[in-house]
Design a protein around this motif. Structure first.
Motif: not given
Length: 148
Positions: A56-61, A81-87, A132-134
């Protein structure tokens, strides 16, 4: 044979290519996932927790347990904070890393706003009412794929 059936890893001349993602591409990817990993240094060890989240508004919650391991560790000047995806079939994937300050949200008006946002219920059991906000200092990402 269709392009989807070709094993890119075994084609002559095929090699991996890594491309940096723009910050805008990173935010687009962050907006399209449900689960990420929150990480911070605790003592001599890096703690990593999977969490359901919302942007939300450039912040990860994300929500966590009051007085749980994450909430007790707040605030943190340096967290990620990390996200990913793979094939695997196409030896391709991407990863986005948000690094910055993490802190518990205590403002009652902001908490009301956050609870109104569309967000997956936390997968972890128990009551998860501490937000929590990052707050990003850096947002980086890269995409890896095979090229002929």
């Amino acid at each position: 044979m269709t392009a989807a059936e070709v094993d890119m890893k075994n084609l002559p001349g095929a090699h991996h290519v890594a491309e940096e993602l723009s910050e805008a591409e990173c935010w687009d990817l962050l907006g399209g996932q449900l689960v990420g990993r929150f990480a911070f240094l605790s003592g001599n060890r890096i703690e990593v927790f999977p969490v359901n989240y919302v942007v939300d508004d450039g912040i990860v919650y994300f929500r966590t347990a009051s007085n749980g391991a994450i909430e007790r560790a707040m605030p943190r000047d340096s967290a990620s904070f990390q996200i990913d995806a793979f094939d695997p079939a196409h030896a391709a994937g991407w990863s986005v890393l948000v690094s910055g300050r993490a802190e518990r949200i205590l403002d009652p008006a902001r908490l009301v706003e956050l609870f109104r946002l569309p967000m997956e219920q936390p997968w972890a059991g128990g009551l998860r009412v501490a937000f929590i906000a990052v707050r990003p200092v850096t947002v980086t990402g890269r995409r890896v794929h095979m090229k002929i």
